[in-house]
Scaffold this motif. Structure first.
Motif, short mmCIF file in Angstrom:
data_model
loop_
_atom_site.label_atom_id
_atom_site.label_comp_id
_atom_site.label_asym_id
_atom_site.label_seq_id
_atom_site.Cartn_x
_atom_site.Cartn_y
_atom_site.Cartn_z
N ASP A 12 7.55 -2.89 11.45
CA ASP A 12 6.80 -3.74 11.83
C ASP A 12 8.05 -5.06 11.05
O ASP A 12 7.79 -5.91 10.57
CB ASP A 12 5.83 -4.31 11.95
N PHE A 17 5.52 -11.62 12.05
CA PHE A 17 5.11 -11.12 10.54
C PHE A 17 5.71 -11.32 9.64
O PHE A 17 5.49 -11.41 7.73
CB PHE A 17 4.77 -9.44 10.56
N LEU A 23 1.87 -14.17 12.88
CA LEU A 23 0.92 -13.54 11.87
C LEU A 23 1.67 -12.73 10.87
O LEU A 23 1.57 -11.86 10.07
CB LEU A 23 0.37 -12.13 12.94
N ASP A 50 6.16 -3.89 16.32
CA ASP A 50 4.87 -4.30 17.85
C ASP A 50 5.39 -4.51 18.63
O ASP A 50 5.71 -5.66 18.64
CB ASP A 50 3.56 -4.31 16.45
N HIS A 52 3.65 -6.17 22.55
CA HIS A 52 2.32 -5.96 22.94
C HIS A 52 2.16 -6.64 24.79
O HIS A 52 3.23 -7.82 24.10
CB HIS A 52 1.23 -6.94 22.57
N TRP A 82 -6.71 -10.51 16.37
CA TRP A 82 -5.71 -10.98 15.98
C TRP A 82 -4.38 -12.39 16.86
O TRP A 82 -5.29 -13.05 18.05
CB TRP A 82 -3.91 -10.00 15.58
N HIS A 85 0.51 -12.38 18.66
CA HIS A 85 1.50 -11.77 18.16
C HIS A 85 2.24 -10.85 19.38
O HIS A 85 2.20 -10.21 19.52
CB HIS A 85 1.14 -11.19 17.12
N TYR A 119 -1.85 0.24 14.74
CA TYR A 119 -1.71 -0.21 14.03
C TYR A 119 -0.30 1.42 13.07
O TYR A 119 0.28 0.84 12.61
CB TYR A 119 -2.64 -0.34 12.97
N LEU A 150 5.58 -4.15 7.34
CA LEU A 150 4.62 -5.49 7.40
C LEU A 150 3.72 -4.55 7.90
O LEU A 150 4.37 -3.45 9.26
CB LEU A 150 5.43 -6.37 7.60
N ALA A 151 2.60 -4.49 7.84
CA ALA A 151 2.43 -5.28 7.10
C ALA A 151 1.40 -4.05 5.85
O ALA A 151 0.94 -3.55 6.63
CB ALA A 151 1.57 -6.17 7.24
N TYR A 154 -2.46 -2.73 6.74
CA TYR A 154 -2.52 -2.20 8.02
C TYR A 154 -1.37 -1.70 8.94
O TYR A 154 -1.41 -0.16 8.22
CB TYR A 154 -2.48 -3.61 9.47
N CYS A 155 -0.38 -1.88 9.29
CA CYS A 155 0.67 -0.59 9.99
C CYS A 155 1.20 0.25 9.11
O CYS A 155 1.36 1.39 9.36
CB CYS A 155 1.19 -1.40 11.19
N ILE A 180 -1.17 -8.40 3.89
CA ILE A 180 -1.70 -9.49 5.08
C ILE A 180 -3.23 -9.88 3.98
O ILE A 180 -3.60 -11.35 4.05
CB ILE A 180 -2.74 -9.53 6.52
#
Ligand code: VGL
Ligand code: ZN
Length: 202
Positions: A12, A17, A23, A50, A52, A82, A85, A119, A150-151, A154-155, A180
């Motif tokens: 990501d 990011f 984000l 990522d 969405h 979130w 993003h 994630y 990143l991050a 998370y991911c 993050i």
């Protein structure tokens, strides 16, 4: 060049990011020169993105009365909300312009189902719906993966934990990741990775 069974997975490294993004992860862009250099060392290189839809259920904007960084209970468990993003087709969803993308063999997109976040590069947040990455890596004879991006908390961490659970030998280069750190998540996830047998290096 690393052995033929070693893959680099770049998580990501997208505009949203990086500083200025929706984000933004502090110093997210700083890792890019090292990511570019690492790609030349691995025989298998995968980038994740990522990706969405605007209706995505991880966006606070789709939960009236909720704010970004609140959490909600989804059928698959707790979900942090979130800011909007990495919306499909938006500038924020593009890879950072300094990231080299030509060396990538595969770009895997995740988080495209409105009702579930993803994630991890391997499974969506229900920890069972696969993205297809495991099959790709096994078909290419990969047994070890190195993760950067990143991050961290998370991911990257979710991907590392899933890769370890699947039986890959996993290394995370923490110096080539940025986090993050929401409510202590960075320490918590680094501890979880260590406990799962993930090799943590710079
Ligand atoms: C990520 C939160 C939401 C990440 C993606 O790339 O770590 N974090 N979507
Ligand atoms: Zn996301």
């Amino acid at each position: 060049m690393r052995a033929a069974d070693q893959a680099l997975i770049v998580i990501d490294v997208q505009n949203d990011f990086c500083p200025g993004g929706a984000l933004a992860v502090a110093e997210g862009n700083v890792i890019i020169p090292r990511v570019n250099a690492l790609m030349a060392e691995f025989p298998v290189v995968v980038l994740t993105q990522d990706w969405h839809p605007p209706t995505h259920s991880s966006f606070a904007s789709n939960h009236p009365g909720k704010a970004a960084f609140d959490s909600v209970t989804m059928p698959y468990g707790e979900q942090t909300l979130w800011p909007d993003h990495c919306i499909q087709g938006s500038n924020g969803a593009l890879f950072h312009p300094a990231l080299r993308t030509d060396p990538a063999d595969l770009i895997i997109r995740k988080g495209f189902r409105p009702a579930i976040d993803s994630y991890s590069a391997f499974f969506e947040n229900d920890r069972t719906t696969p993205t297809g990455l495991e099959g790709y890596l096994r078909n290419r004879g990969v047994t070890g993966v190195t993760l950067v991006g990143l991050a961290t908390d998370y991911c990257v961490a979710y991907s590392a934990l899933d890769a370890a659970r699947l039986g890959f030998a996993v290394t995370v280069l923490l110096g080539v990741c940025r986090g993050i750190d929401l409510g202590g998540s960075l320490t918590r996830m680094v501890d979880q990775m260590r406990a799962a047998g993930v090799a943590l290096e710079d």
